[in-house]
Write an enzyme that holds these catalytic residues in place. Structure first.
Site, short mmCIF file in Angstrom:
data_model
loop_
_atom_site.label_atom_id
_atom_site.label_comp_id
_atom_site.label_asym_id
_atom_site.label_seq_id
_atom_site.Cartn_x
_atom_site.Cartn_y
_atom_site.Cartn_z
N GLU A 1 19.41 -14.50 -94.82
CA GLU A 1 18.35 -15.15 -94.02
C GLU A 1 17.06 -15.32 -94.82
OE1 GLU A 1 19.34 -16.53 -91.52
OE2 GLU A 1 21.18 -15.42 -91.19
N GLY A 2 17.21 -15.49 -96.12
CA GLY A 2 16.06 -15.70 -97.00
C GLY A 2 15.66 -14.42 -97.68
#
Length: 588
Positions: free
Chosen positions: A439-440
């Site tokens: 998610e980054g």
């Protein structure tokens, strides 16, 4: 070792720091009374501890397998997810109109923490489903909402997010997925997507994939991406899963941690094209996907809080029972439990302080989201939305980096036994390691914090938060208690260090973008350290003013002081990294 949810601390944070009473006063959240919140948390604690937590270590040892396109999940997962869905947990914070309970995110956040602390691999499935629900609520057509939201919110179907491709990780401009109009309002999707959490499993009736792809003639880069809903089974006229779509899992990954959550490579369109439906507008897929991504990023930050709590509980229990060596102060001639040794106490104190600080930061962020959603005044909604947007990358980045440190300290408390898989401490470290990546990465969160959240508004939100910290400093100044005075100077120095870093970023980002972004992670860690420390200072003040349950509040005061000593004192050093970023060359 059993997992016991820290319900008392969760309720303290909700009431005294995150303002549950103010959230419950918002339109639509009237049912979130103190009694309701406590009852929900107690039920969630029971479910997490009794049903989900016992599956954690067995599932890590035997996580299931892929065979001929099908995934067998770990033993017990299917039954646990059915109980989770039947009890209404999946729909807790979603609209009543689609079968949800409509409770605020501030009530949902502790329940999510419990589920992740009990079993991170299991909790990833409902986490991604929540993201899919949010994306459809934000951008789905009325037809898509009416067909897909109810079974997703009921937990009968699950959701996924399909971004990454073999040649395109975080750089979505490189995506090659294609979507062709079919002439009947649907599209035919052709793509290979990798690292798809719960992309295939045997837990639910259907899987709803949200897929980024490019239409014919679309602009290049991220501006030309559209978002499509692609179900595993195409619903029939009655809404029940019908024929199999052209979507298949070709393999699953063998991973360091979260082994029991199948991470799939998905193939769309090998037999002519997977049937998909446009979500939102053409070429604006990232607008809808970012809704899902932001929800997931906050949820991953909560995962960091959860793993920190679980690692701390195990380390504390081990330290209380492991007898080793006589105390250095000569207070006993016999060997004592290692919890009596100063360095073990230091490690446990730091673990507890970091976890409680992360919890406070995350729950307060959830409360800002509730105000942004439901406050009657548009200006108030906008203000809270700006604060929430600023805090999300910090929660995601700082809380997940923190969880790795806490899990590592947990192994250290165990000594050599921590390195042995049978004790369970190593699993938390392995599971936590992914949190700073998916998610980054932390760098992506830090670049977001610099570019979109600090530079874009000229530091307005950051300075507004620092003004609130100054108000807390003023309250500490009025207190004669030594604990308050010991908290004051580290908090003030941390706030001043953050202010210097914000000013430096604003002054030099345009002229020295590489240097500033090279220091973006220290900048994020500085912001997280100070903002979490601020919440610990507020917790200390609240505990000084609460005579009931003295043991709990004395522990809270001591934990806040531990945070001030061991973490807030690091803020000037982190600021020095940011301020020196232009002058010192970095040689890889």
């Amino acid at each position: 070792m059993p997992y016991v949810a820290p319900v008392k601390d969760m309720l303290f944070v909700m009431h005294r720091l995150a303002g549950l009473a103010q959230v419950a006063a918002l339109p639509g959240f009237e049912d979130a009374s103190p009694d309701t919140a406590q009852a929900v948390l107690e039920q969630a604690a029971q479910f997490a501890g009794a049903v989900v937590a016992p599956l954690n270590q067995p599932a890590d040892r035997d996580p299931g397998a892929w065979h001929d396109g099908h995934v067998r999940t770990a033993a017990g997962f299917r039954e646990a997810l059915r109980q989770y869905a039947d009890a209404g947990w999946q729909g807790m914070s979603h609209p009543v109109a689609y079968g949800g309970q409509g409770l605020p995110g501030l009530v949902a956040a502790p329940c999510a923490e419990m589920l992740n602390a009990a079993n991170l691999s299991f909790a990833l499935c409902p986490l991604l489903t929540n993201g899919a629900i949010e994306a459809l609520l934000a951008a789905g057509s009325p037809e898509l909402r009416s067909r897909y939201l109810e079974p997703l919110i009921a937990g009968r179907w699950t959701g996924t997010m399909n971004l990454t491709e073999p040649q395109a990780g975080s750089d979505l401009a490189l995506l090659r997925a294609r979507a062709e109009p079919a002439g009947d309002g649907s599209y035919r999707i052709r793509a290979t997507k990798i690292f798809i959490t719960y992309g295939e499993h045997d837990l639910a009736e259907n899987i709803v994939h949200l897929v980024l792809a490019r239409l014919p003639g679309a602009p290049g880069g991220i501006r030309g991406l559209s978002l499509f809903l692609v179900p595993k089974f195409l619903p029939d006229a009655a809404g029940a899963p019908g024929p199999r779509n052209d979507v298949h899992c070709v393999s699953i990954e063998h991973k360091l941690g979260i082994k029991a959550s199948p991470t799939a490579t998905m193939q769309f369109g090998d037999a002519g094209g997977a049937v998909g439906y446009l979500v939102g507008q053409e070429n604006h897929g990232l607008d809808a996907m970012f809704v899902m991504m932001n929800a997931a990023r906050f949820a991953v930050g909560l995962q960091g809080v959860a793993i920190a709590e679980r690692a701390y509980q195990r380390a504390r229990a081990y330290a209380a029972e492991r007898v080793q060596s006589r105390p250095v102060d000569g207070s006993s001639r016999q060997a004592v439990p290692i919890v009596e040794h100063p360095d073990v106490r230091r490690m446990l104190g730091v673990m507890r302080a970091l976890g409680e600080a992360g919890r406070a930061l995350a729950y307060c962020t959830a409360a800002h989201a509730d105000h942004a959603h439901a406050a009657p005044d548009p200006a108030e909604r906008a203000r809270h939305q700006a604060i929430h947007a600023f805090l999300v990358p910090i929660v995601k980045g700082w809380c997940t980096e923190m969880s790795i440190e806490v899990a590592s300290l947990g192994i250290q408390v165990h000594g050599g036994m921590g390195y042995i898989e049978e004790t369970g401490a190593a699993q938390y470290y392995r599971d936590a390691r992914i949190l700073t990546i998916y998610e980054g990465t932390t760098a992506i969160q830090a670049n977001d914090l610099v570019g979109r959240k600090t530079l874009r508004d000229g530091g307005a939100v950051a300075r507004g938060l620092m003004a609130e910290i100054r108000q807390t400093e003023a309250l500490l100044e009025t207190r004669a208690e030594p604990a308050a005075q010991r908290m004051l100077d580290p908090l003030r120095q941390g706030r001043e260090a953050l202010g210097e870093a914000v000013d430096f970023v604003l002054a030099h980002a345009a002229g020295h973008p590489n240097a500033i972004h090279g220091a973006a992670v220290p900048y994020l860690m500085l912001a997280g350290t100070v903002l979490a420390g601020w919440q610990m200072a507020r917790a200390l003040l609240a505990s000084l003013d609460t005579p009931e349950d003295p043991a709990f509040h004395q522990a809270k005061i001591a934990t806040a002081q531990c945070y001030a000593l061991h973490r807030l004192t690091q803020a000037p050093g982190l600021a020095a990294v940011v301020l020196g970023s232009i002058d010192y060359a970095v040689q890889p």
